[in-house]
Design a protein around this motif. Structure first.
Motif, PDB file in Angstrom:
ATOM      1  N   LEU A  62       0.817  -1.218   0.000  1.00  0.00           N
ATOM      2  CA  LEU A  62       0.000   0.000   0.000  1.00  0.00           C
ATOM      3  C   LEU A  62       0.848   1.264   0.000  1.00  0.00           C
ATOM      4  O   LEU A  62       0.453   2.286  -0.569  1.00  0.00           O
ATOM      5  CB  LEU A  62      -0.988  -0.021   1.161  1.00  0.00           C
ATOM      6  CG  LEU A  62      -2.022  -1.158   1.060  1.00  0.00           C
ATOM      7  CD1 LEU A  62      -2.985  -1.129   2.238  1.00  0.00           C
ATOM      8  CD2 LEU A  62      -2.781  -1.079  -0.258  1.00  0.00           C
ATOM      9  N   ALA A  63       2.029   1.204   0.631  1.00  0.00           N
ATOM     10  CA  ALA A  63       2.957   2.340   0.556  1.00  0.00           C
ATOM     11  C   ALA A  63       3.422   2.529  -0.890  1.00  0.00           C
ATOM     12  O   ALA A  63       3.463   3.661  -1.407  1.00  0.00           O
ATOM     13  CB  ALA A  63       4.149   2.104   1.480  1.00  0.00           C
ATOM     14  N   LEU A 105      -7.119  11.774   3.013  1.00  0.00           N
ATOM     15  CA  LEU A 105      -7.506  11.041   4.223  1.00  0.00           C
ATOM     16  C   LEU A 105      -8.646  10.071   3.911  1.00  0.00           C
ATOM     17  O   LEU A 105      -8.621   8.901   4.311  1.00  0.00           O
ATOM     18  CB  LEU A 105      -7.903  12.036   5.327  1.00  0.00           C
ATOM     19  CG  LEU A 105      -8.617  11.485   6.565  1.00  0.00           C
ATOM     20  CD1 LEU A 105      -7.853  10.321   7.204  1.00  0.00           C
ATOM     21  CD2 LEU A 105      -8.831  12.598   7.594  1.00  0.00           C
ATOM     22  N   GLU A 106      -9.629  10.550   3.142  1.00  0.00           N
ATOM     23  CA  GLU A 106     -10.752   9.668   2.763  1.00  0.00           C
ATOM     24  C   GLU A 106     -10.278   8.488   1.924  1.00  0.00           C
ATOM     25  O   GLU A 106     -10.706   7.343   2.130  1.00  0.00           O
ATOM     26  CB  GLU A 106     -11.788  10.447   1.951  1.00  0.00           C
ATOM     27  CG  GLU A 106     -12.784  11.197   2.792  1.00  0.00           C
ATOM     28  CD  GLU A 106     -13.987  11.634   1.946  1.00  0.00           C
ATOM     29  OE1 GLU A 106     -14.846  10.789   1.640  1.00  0.00           O
ATOM     30  OE2 GLU A 106     -14.047  12.831   1.588  1.00  0.00           O
ATOM     31  N   ASP A 142      -7.149   7.211   1.810  1.00  0.00           N
ATOM     32  CA  ASP A 142      -6.324   6.329   2.641  1.00  0.00           C
ATOM     33  C   ASP A 142      -7.189   5.475   3.570  1.00  0.00           C
ATOM     34  O   ASP A 142      -6.903   4.297   3.792  1.00  0.00           O
ATOM     35  CB  ASP A 142      -5.340   7.152   3.489  1.00  0.00           C
ATOM     36  CG  ASP A 142      -4.169   7.681   2.667  1.00  0.00           C
ATOM     37  OD1 ASP A 142      -4.024   7.280   1.494  1.00  0.00           O
ATOM     38  OD2 ASP A 142      -3.392   8.498   3.202  1.00  0.00           O
ATOM     39  N   SER A 143      -8.239   6.069   4.110  1.00  0.00           N
ATOM     40  CA  SER A 143      -9.071   5.300   5.046  1.00  0.00           C
ATOM     41  C   SER A 143      -9.873   4.240   4.287  1.00  0.00           C
ATOM     42  O   SER A 143     -10.050   3.113   4.762  1.00  0.00           O
ATOM     43  CB  SER A 143      -9.936   6.234   5.890  1.00  0.00           C
ATOM     44  OG  SER A 143     -11.246   6.263   5.439  1.00  0.00           O
ATOM     45  N   MET A 144     -10.297   4.569   3.059  1.00  0.00           N
ATOM     46  CA  MET A 144     -10.994   3.583   2.211  1.00  0.00           C
ATOM     47  C   MET A 144     -10.046   2.444   1.848  1.00  0.00           C
ATOM     48  O   MET A 144     -10.417   1.259   1.908  1.00  0.00           O
ATOM     49  CB  MET A 144     -11.470   4.316   0.941  1.00  0.00           C
ATOM     50  CG  MET A 144     -12.560   3.606   0.183  1.00  0.00           C
ATOM     51  SD  MET A 144     -14.071   3.445   1.147  1.00  0.00           S
ATOM     52  CE  MET A 144     -14.206   1.671   1.221  1.00  0.00           C
ATOM     53  N   ASP A 150      -7.409   1.351   3.450  1.00  0.00           N
ATOM     54  CA  ASP A 150      -7.138   0.482   4.602  1.00  0.00           C
ATOM     55  C   ASP A 150      -8.368  -0.346   4.985  1.00  0.00           C
ATOM     56  O   ASP A 150      -8.234  -1.472   5.470  1.00  0.00           O
ATOM     57  CB  ASP A 150      -6.646   1.311   5.800  1.00  0.00           C
ATOM     58  CG  ASP A 150      -5.169   1.704   5.651  1.00  0.00           C
ATOM     59  OD1 ASP A 150      -4.513   1.214   4.712  1.00  0.00           O
ATOM     60  OD2 ASP A 150      -4.668   2.491   6.469  1.00  0.00           O
ATOM     61  N   THR A 151      -9.557   0.180   4.755  1.00  0.00           N
ATOM     62  CA  THR A 151     -10.767  -0.595   5.037  1.00  0.00           C
ATOM     63  C   THR A 151     -10.916  -1.726   4.011  1.00  0.00           C
ATOM     64  O   THR A 151     -11.282  -2.858   4.366  1.00  0.00           O
ATOM     65  CB  THR A 151     -12.017   0.314   5.045  1.00  0.00           C
ATOM     66  OG1 THR A 151     -11.835   1.306   6.072  1.00  0.00           O
ATOM     67  CG2 THR A 151     -13.278  -0.474   5.356  1.00  0.00           C
ATOM     68  N   ASP A 203      -8.702  -4.354   5.209  1.00  0.00           N
ATOM     69  CA  ASP A 203      -9.303  -5.157   6.286  1.00  0.00           C
ATOM     70  C   ASP A 203     -10.183  -6.263   5.685  1.00  0.00           C
ATOM     71  O   ASP A 203     -10.170  -7.413   6.146  1.00  0.00           O
ATOM     72  CB  ASP A 203     -10.167  -4.282   7.207  1.00  0.00           C
ATOM     73  CG  ASP A 203      -9.332  -3.370   8.105  1.00  0.00           C
ATOM     74  OD1 ASP A 203      -8.100  -3.566   8.192  1.00  0.00           O
ATOM     75  OD2 ASP A 203      -9.914  -2.460   8.726  1.00  0.00           O
TER      76      ASP A 203
END
Lengths: 214, 214
Positions: free
Chosen positions: B65-66, B86-87, B89-91, B93-94, B97
């Motif tokens: 991901l980096a 931020l949105e 990156d958070s998507m 990482d989700t 998951d």
């Protein structure tokens, strides 16, 4: 100045990075902490059933590392170019792989599997990662990337109390350069102020006990 | 122009994001693919024993991901400001998951635990995540963030063959908006060209078989 509300549990864990970042920047934030009595009801209001969340002026964002990267940009703890940010991001995710081994052990429900995970963690994974991290910090002027403080350093150091709790000993006891690195970060005046005043109540055991009764 | 060498296995998995990004940008890259015969020797040369790695002009970087985020910046598939990143990156990482649930099931060694993981994946986790992703894509003009193509879209779509293989059916079969989203991304001419010509040899089963014999 935006209004920040951080929502997590009564513990350090993966939200302590954000708390370190706010403290480093002397930035006020609302520090909401759930425990086993308030969490089940609140969980239904979260986007994906997990914490931490960060509200910025009322808008909700999730994922600890996405939140950490955003705050690091706001508070000037990212790299000075795209390649340095790649190094930082890759270090952050590798530290997260190291952290995951502890979490997988902690939340393993099967007793035999849990005991096997602990052995693998202590004998293999912990020295595997820490030896490499130690070499890296030594080779980079006492920091993880670029010979200067970045959010990768805060991420690693902010996790230590959680990892020590999980495994029951000082995770850095055999690694002098990493111990010195942690002491140096924790002596930064704004961070020291946070460490001297942060809440110490920890809710991990009550969640573990509840899991045991399931 | 930098020289790129991507190092992974003979499969799509978590390196297909980088391959999508290179293809989207029509950027040449060396596509090194290991299998069970070459991997054990090469593993000792890697920084943390895992792949993918990306070499940029001979310097080695790790973490899928980096690497994806770096290439997305190079090829203009990040956000237009820090909050949009931020949105994204958070998507990302989700979605990671969601992917992790498949990987944990795939590599679980214990037969009983594996069967339990599969049930939980199919009955709970898959619909939990996909219903939320479907709502998000519908609410965002057919994309994950900001009504436009970002690397979060490429991450999700590039994972589909791996996730379908793990679970044995079309993971998106009950989600029309996500299916439409995947078809739209995969019809982008440079990506379509990649899909039409990429290697199809897959080494996952040989690693699973070797694990079984341990």
């Amino acid at each position: 100045m935006p209004q920040y509300k951080l929502i997590y549990f009564k513990t350090t864990g993966i939200a302590e990075l954000a708390r370190y970042l706010f403290s480093y920047a002397d930035q006020d934030f609302e520090d909401v902490r759930h425990d086993i009595t308030t969490w089940p009801k609140f969980q239904r209001e979260t986007p994906y059933g997990v914490l931490p969340l960060l509200e910025i002026d009322g808008k909700v964002y999730n994922q600890s590392l996405a939140i950490g990267r955003y705050l690091a940009k706001e508070f000037n703890l990212t790299g000075s170019n795209k390649l340095e940010d790649l190094e930082i991001d890759s270090m952050v995710d590798t530290i997260n792989d190291y952290r995951s081994v502890f979490s997988q052990y902690l939340w393993e429900a099967n007793k035999t599997a849990k005991s096997k995970r602990k052995e693998q963690l202590v004998q293999e994974k912990l020295p595997f990662y820490l030896n490499r991290f130690e070499d890296r910090v030594k080779a980079n002027g006492g920091y993880f990337v670029g010979g200067k403080l970045t959010w990768a350093d805060l991420w690693f150091v902010s996790l230590k109390p959680y990892l020590d709790f999980v495994i029951g000993f000082d995770t850095l006891k055999n690694h002098a350069a990493l111990t010195e690195h942690a002491n140096k970060i924790n002596a930064i005046p704004n961070i020291k102020k946070w460490l001297d005043t942060r809440p110490t109540e920890c809710c991990i055991q009550e969640f573990l006990d509840a899991k045991q009764q399931d």
